[in-house]
Design an enzyme around this catalytic site. Structure first.
Site, PDB file in Angstrom:
ATOM      1  N   PHE A 899       0.809  -1.220   0.000  1.00 45.23           N
ATOM      2  CA  PHE A 899       0.000   0.000   0.000  1.00 45.23           C
ATOM      3  C   PHE A 899       0.839   1.265   0.000  1.00 45.23           C
ATOM      4  O   PHE A 899       0.301   2.351  -0.095  1.00 45.23           O
ATOM      5  CB  PHE A 899      -0.934   0.010   1.213  1.00 45.23           C
ATOM      6  CG  PHE A 899      -1.895  -1.151   1.227  1.00 45.23           C
ATOM      7  CD1 PHE A 899      -2.792  -1.335   0.191  1.00 45.23           C
ATOM      8  CD2 PHE A 899      -1.891  -2.057   2.260  1.00 45.23           C
ATOM      9  CE1 PHE A 899      -3.675  -2.396   0.193  1.00 45.23           C
ATOM     10  CE2 PHE A 899      -2.769  -3.120   2.274  1.00 45.23           C
ATOM     11  CZ  PHE A 899      -3.666  -3.299   1.240  1.00 45.23           C
ATOM     12  N   GLY A 900       2.169   1.139   0.134  1.00 48.78           N
ATOM     13  CA  GLY A 900       3.006   2.326   0.101  1.00 48.78           C
ATOM     14  C   GLY A 900       4.261   2.158   0.931  1.00 48.78           C
ATOM     15  O   GLY A 900       4.519   1.105   1.515  1.00 48.78           O
ATOM     16  N   ASP A1014      -5.112  -8.832   4.970  1.00 49.24           N
ATOM     17  CA  ASP A1014      -3.695  -8.996   4.625  1.00 49.24           C
ATOM     18  C   ASP A1014      -2.880  -9.260   5.884  1.00 49.24           C
ATOM     19  O   ASP A1014      -1.853  -8.629   6.129  1.00 49.24           O
ATOM     20  CB  ASP A1014      -3.180  -7.748   3.907  1.00 49.24           C
ATOM     21  CG  ASP A1014      -1.874  -8.022   3.158  1.00 49.24           C
ATOM     22  OD1 ASP A1014      -1.561  -9.200   2.912  1.00 49.24           O
ATOM     23  OD2 ASP A1014      -1.167  -7.056   2.827  1.00 49.24           O
TER      24      ASP A1014
END
EC number: 2.7.11.1
Length: 1207
Positions: A899-900, A1014
């Site tokens: 996600f980053g 996740d």
């Protein structure tokens, strides 16, 4: 003749052969030339056919013509009247590789084919369908875009004599399953460096291909990981595994007797090297740079080793005595960035062949070993910086005539700089770094004898006297860096002769007199830094001729006169600091016409530090940019004796700007002068300007609307001037603005109500005629002032006061009512969900929140079952986070995920946080993002990572979390050398229980339930007490809401953790999280990663455990755990049963996380578990929860007593 007859009679067959040869020679003489001509003609036709198949480009292979022979073609060489070699390197062919295999490979006499950087694409498979000349033994296809699995190499089986194959810098992937057959040729040279080969244990594949005769093998610059089996390549002389992701012990060799070159640099190899290299008698090159090796330096082959690089490891102890054995052969020795200590032994002086020695960044101490170092007659580079050497610098170094670089920076050297350091006219000294020591006395005039000198840095010492004018004779000098000394006198005019000079840095001295106008003759100057001296006179207009000038710092002097408009001709100028002088006149508009260029040399090989000032009355200017090479950061305190500022933040490094708009300036500080007039509207075109300080002048007029064009400005200071009018609305578009000061002017009207103005304190607007938030002065609705209007105003104020009073009273009633309702609701909920109450942990564990942080008004997306949200979620500006991460510099980067990226940062209030910079999103999800943030921000639990704040600007989305000291479980468990701690079983058990507790809270205490989606070891973070904190909960839901480009599969988990049912349907469930948690538990028990081809091949951790379940199940446990305490085996088995229950392929058979906690409590009751991982009664009280798996006292799972059934 008789002798010949005798021979012929003895060998009648030989006579026949000779007779046949004579016939060929005497009776058929034209045949051989004709054959050669025919062969050459055939070669020519094939080459011309190849050219005809290329894209039509006039300049491509221009002299490949039918009218000329192929031996004169560009890139073609012949032997015996046949084409034998083709080299079309750096030729833009732009074709598929199949054309090469169709036309070039079949050339029957071709020996070498070089197509390096020829813009070839496609795969290698076409080679299998072509013919190949029997003489071809070398193919070079480096630097193209060839793709496909490296198993396609077997396609070259048609080239039976191929010995050398270079496929470096392409896009090859790991071997495919369909082509693992052995090759029909035996390579000696194989270069696969810089491809896309990852996650595969390549060495068994190499052996299976039959490449056991390899002599040269390079895998540099790929992404290979895992362990390395014993290497069995008896002929191997060159092995390069550098720049990969190997995380294992030092590789072992079955036979390394021929190994000469071994490069393992830039990996994560760890442990003790031991005696692994003792039998490598021919080893001449060993590079172990940037790994995690520990302990003592092992015994190395002393007969042949010439190049030894151990930089960036954790070797310890005194200088290795065994290195003395290498002195006869060693040429380059790099021990930098380790933990060596003690004194340098005299034996180093016996290394007569040594050309480079680098022992910097260690803990060597004692007197500088002058006599030892002076014996190194062949030394070219000597780097001893960042140690603790004492003593003086001797004249005897002048005898080292080959010495080019001498770096003694950041030690404790004393005395004077010797005058005889370059006394021999044959000296070759190019770099002299003595900064950050304790040298006193003058700069010796004799330094002018160092005629080859390129870089001189004597900064951060206590040098006195004047700058010698004789330095002007150093015609090759590029860097003259003398800042923070006690130098006096004027800047010598003779510096004008330094035609190569690029950096002149003289800050923080006592220099007087004018700035020499003759510096404009030094046309290569990038950086002129003369701040914090006592310079006077005017700024020479001739400096405008310096087209390469990027940084001009003249602040804190006594310079007078106007700002020369000619400085606008410095088209590369990015930094202009003229603060705290006596400058007058107006700001010239031509100052802002930079073109956006930047001198490359400015950002090459330099270290920078920017020190932001604290803004106190004694502290003038926005901050200071300093060249910081060779200086310890903790030594910044020495600046305070010359500079009255307390530094609020220190930034290291600098990011090279990429200029796409007009202008290049990023820093402009003209504060504390006597400037007058208005702000030129041209200033608004400085798109990249980050800091603008015009405060403490006599500027007037209105603030121009054009300043709204400063889209990157983070600090804007216009205070203490005479500006009038209103604050332009255009300033509200400055979304990166983190600090503004408009105080002490004549401004009037309303302060803009929108961001970023609603985040600034009131004193930034004080002493004006402004009104509105954040000032306590409300704004009236209009300008009328007649009596009637005055009375209406009073009535409105009275009405407003009454309304406020009624509103407050009504609010109190509402609050009391809500409290009563909340109490009754809570009572009913306690009765109904007593099992879940313990998970509330209803207190925030975020100690860094600030009560002044603002609430947001976004509507909640979830109804969270929490007693209270004690402190509002913090909203931060992008500038705040940009500052806290040093512009999201790599030095602040602590991790990356789907996600980053995650950065470590220290905010202005001193709190240390983790900032997640999300992947770029579309604006469509703006409302959803805000709603999700407000939701996630309310979720507080001791086993969850709390969200402290967020920021959204443009397409940027940043989340601020509490920082976890030990990072992720993945790093601690699988990359122990990076973190430096070892997890024993009690610690792992504590983590397992903590992660389960956090996940249970998400599943059972948030209404509706939060599915993590996740769950994995990298999302289990560890605080300072090794308490597990689940992170990234709600991220998949958030990213889905924001309409990102992530695929559904990305949002549904990570390979190795994904439950089997997700592959049929991407509908996520809490039972999917339970499966993922089971994998994490297996990681804790086995110490293995969920997917590791080196350990599992095509299988994964779950499958691997299943295979062992049919045999000796205890073989799956981490051996280190049982080595420490064999008695824990029963407890490990019990926890393995819990993991197996979570990993049931039938999702409806898996336990809930509440039930998992119950299992752990059952195990705890029978094992006397320590208090650090105690499970309370409320953790497992799940009355009312639907039935599930029961667990007996002995840990047997009653749904299936056989462990294998659960696998």
């Amino acid at each position: 003749m008789k002798a010949h007859k005798t021979v012929f009679n003895q060998h009648p067959l030989s006579l026949n052969k000779l007779f046949f040869v004579l016939l060929l020679i005497f009776f058929l003489p034209p045949a051989s030339p004709a054959a050669s001509v025919n062969g050459l003609y055939k070669d020519s036709q094939q080459l011309l056919s190849f050219k005809a198949a290329l894209p039509p480009t006039p300049t491509l292979l221009q002299n490949w013509l039918s009218s000329t022979g192929p031996c004169s073609f560009t890139g073609v060489s012949c032997k015996n009247s046949r084409v034998s070699s083709i080299d079309l390197s750096n030729t833009f062919l732009s074709v598929d590789f199949s054309l090469v295999t169709s036309y070039l490979l079949p050339l029957s006499n071709l020996e070498s084919l070089v197509l390096k950087n020829a813009n070839l694409s496609g795969s290698l498979t076409s080679a299998a369908k072509s013919q190949c000349g029997v003489t071809l033994d070398s193919i070079d296809l480096a630097e193209n875009t060839i793709s496909g699995p490296i198993s396609d190499i077997s396609s070259f089986g048609v080239c039976s004599n191929l010995k050398s194959l270079n496929l470096s810098k392409n896009f090859l992937d790991p071997p495919g399953k369909e082509m693992l057959k052995a090759a029909t040729f035996s390579l000696q040279v194989l270069d696969l460096s810089y491809n896309n080969i990852s996650g595969f244990n390549l060495f068994p594949w190499v052996s299976s291909m039959g490449f056991v005769e390899l002599e040269f093998f390079s895998l540099k610059g790929n992404k290979l990981a895992g362990s390395i089996p014993e290497l069995d390549f008896k002929n191997l002389s060159y092995l390069d595994l550098s720049a990969n992701n190997f995380s294992t012990v030092f590789p072992s060799f079955k036979d390394c007797s021929n190994l000469q070159h071994l490069d393992l640099s830039s990996n994560k190899f760890y442990g003790d090297i031991g005696s692994s290299l003792s039998s490598c008698g021919k080893l001449s090159f060993l590079n172990l740079t940037n790994n995690q090796f520990v302990g003592l330096v092992p015994k190395l082959p002393s007969e042949s080793l010439q190049y030894l690089y151990l930089r960036g490891n954790d070797f310890q102890g005194v200088y290795p005595n065994q290195l003395a054995d290498l002195c006869k052969t060693v040429v380059e020795l790099d021990l930098s960035y380790n933990n060596f200590s003690g004194m340098v032994p005299e034996s180093l002086g016996e290394c007569s062949s040594l050309e480079l020695v680098d022992i910097s960044y260690n803990n060597f101490s004692g007197k500088l070993p002058v006599d030892t170092l002076s014996k190194l007659s062949n030394i070219k580079t000597m780097v001893l910086s960042f140690n603790k050497f004492v003593g003086g610098l001797p004249d005897s170094f002048s005898n080292l005539l080959k010495l080019e670089t001498l770096d003694m920076s950041s030690n404790n050297l004393t005395g004077v700089i010797p005058s005889g350091i370059c006394k021999d006219p044959m000296n070759n000294l190019k770099v002299l770094y003595l900064q950050n020591n304790l040298f006193k006395g003058p700069i010796p005039d004799s330094l002018s004898n160092c005629s080859q000198l390129v870089s001189l840095d004597l900064s951060f010492n206590y040098l006195t006297g004047s700058i010698p004018s004789s330095l002007g004779s150093l015609s090759k000098l590029k860097d003259l860096i003398l800042w923070l000394n006690q130098l006096s006198g004027e800047i010598p005019q003779e510096l004008m002769y330094l035609q190569a000079l690029e950096n002149l840095i003289l800050d923080f001295n006592d220099l007087t007199g004018p700035i020499p106008a003759s510096l404009s003759n030094c046309t290569k100057l990038n950086w002129i830094s003369l701040s914090n001296n006592q310079l006077s006179g005017e700024i020479p207009a001739s400096l405008g001729r310096l087209s390469n000038l990027a940084i001009l710092k003249l602040g804190n002097n006594s310079i007078s006169g106007n700002i020369p408009a000619e400085l606008g001709n410095c088209q590369s100028l990015i930094w202009l600091d003229l603060n705290t002088n006596f400058l007058n006149g107006s700001i010239p508009p031509p100052l802002f016409k930079q073109s956006g260029n930047i001198a490359v040399a400015l950002l090459t090989g330099k270290r920078y530090v920017y020190i932001k000032n604290d803004g106190s009355k004694e502290c003038h200017g926005a901050g200071n940019l300093l060249e910081f090479g060779g200086i310890r950061q903790e030594q910044l305190d020495r600046i305070s004796t010359r500079h009255p500022c307390n530094f609020t933040r220190v930034y290291r490094g600098i990011t090279q700007p990429t200029f796409n708009h007009n202008g290049s300036m990023i820093f402009l500080d003209l504060s504390y002068n006597k400037l007058e007039g208005s702000i030129p509207k041209e200033l608004g075109a400085m798109y990249y300007l980050s800091i603008l300080n015009l405060g403490h002048n006599d500027l007037s007029g209105m603030i121009p609307q054009q300043l709204g064009g400063l889209k990157n400005v983070a600090i804007l200071d216009l205070s203490y001037n005479r500006f009038n009018g209103t604050i332009p609305n255009s300033l509200t578009s400055l979304t990166l603005l983190g600090e503004i000061d408009l105080s002490n002017n004549n401004l009037s009207g309303m302060i803009p109500e929108s961001a970023p103005f609603d985040t600034f304190p009131d004193y930034r607007f004080a002493n004006n005629s402004l009104c509105g938030y954040p000032l306590p002065i409300p704004c009236s609705s209009g300008p009328k002032s007649d009596a009637n209007q005055h009375q209406k105003s009073h009535r409105r104020q009275a009405s407003l006061a009454g309304s406020v009073a009624m509103g407050l009273l009504f609010s109190l009633f509402c609050i009391f009512g809500l409290i009563i309702v909340a109490i009754e609701t809570k009572k009913r909920r306690r009765k109904k969900e007593a099992a879940l109450e313990a998970y509330m942990d209803g207190h925030s564990h975020s100690a860094t929140a600030n009560s002044a942080w603002k609430f947001t008004s976004a509507r909640e997306a979830l109804s969270i079952n929490l007693a209270a949200f004690e402190k509002p979620l913090r909203k931060l500006t992008f500038a705040d986070l940009l500052e806290a991460t040093n512009g999201f510099h790599n030095d602040s980067l602590v991790g990356s995920g789907g996600f980053g990226d995650v950065y470590k940062a220290q905010l202005k209030d001193g709190s240390v946080v983790a900032i997640k910079k999300l992947i770029h999103v579309s604006g469509q999800g703006d409302r959803e993002f805000t709603a999700e943030m407000e939701t996630i921000g309310k979720i507080k639990h001791r086993n969850l990572v709390p969200l402290l704040g967020y920021c959204k600007v443009g397409e940027e989305r940043l989340l601020v979390y509490e920082y976890m000291k030990y990072g992720s479980l993945e790093d601690v468990l699988h990359d122990r050398k990076k973190i430096g701690i070892k997890l024993n079983w009690p610690a792992r058990r504590k983590i397992a229980i903590g992660a389960a507790r956090g996940l249970a809270f998400l599943h059972h205490n948030c209404i509706p339930h939060i599915i993590h989606r996740d769950m994995k070891s990298s999302n289990v973070l560890l605080d300072e007490n090794l308490e597990a904190r689940v992170s990234d909960f709600g991220m998949a839901r958030l990213m889905s809401a924001m309409d990102t480009h992530l695929s559904v599969s990305t949002l549904a988990g990570t390979p190795g953790y994904v439950p089997p049912e997700y592959y049929q349907s991407f509908r996520c469930s809490t039972k999917g999280d339970v499966y993922s948690y089971g994998v994490v538990l297996l990681e804790l028990l086995t110490g293995k990663q969920p997917t590791d081809s080196a350990d599992f091949g095509d299988n994964n951790l779950v499958g691997w455990v299943k295979l062992h379940a049919k045999g000796k199940i205890t073989d799956v446990f981490d051996r280190e755990l049982l080595k420490e305490d064999a008695s824990i085996e029963i407890e490990l088995l019990q926890h393995l049963k819990v993991a197996c229950a979570c990993l049931d392929d039938r999702h409806w058979k898996r336990p809930t996380m509440i039930q998992v906690m119950a299992m752990f409590k059952e195990i705890q009751a029978g094992s006397g578990m320590d208090s650090t991982s105690t499970i309370g009664a409320d953790d497992v009280n799940f009355s009312g929860v639907e039935g599930g798996i029961e667990m007996g006292i002995n840990g047997s799972i009653k749904e299936g007593n056989e462990l294998s059934k659960h696998l």
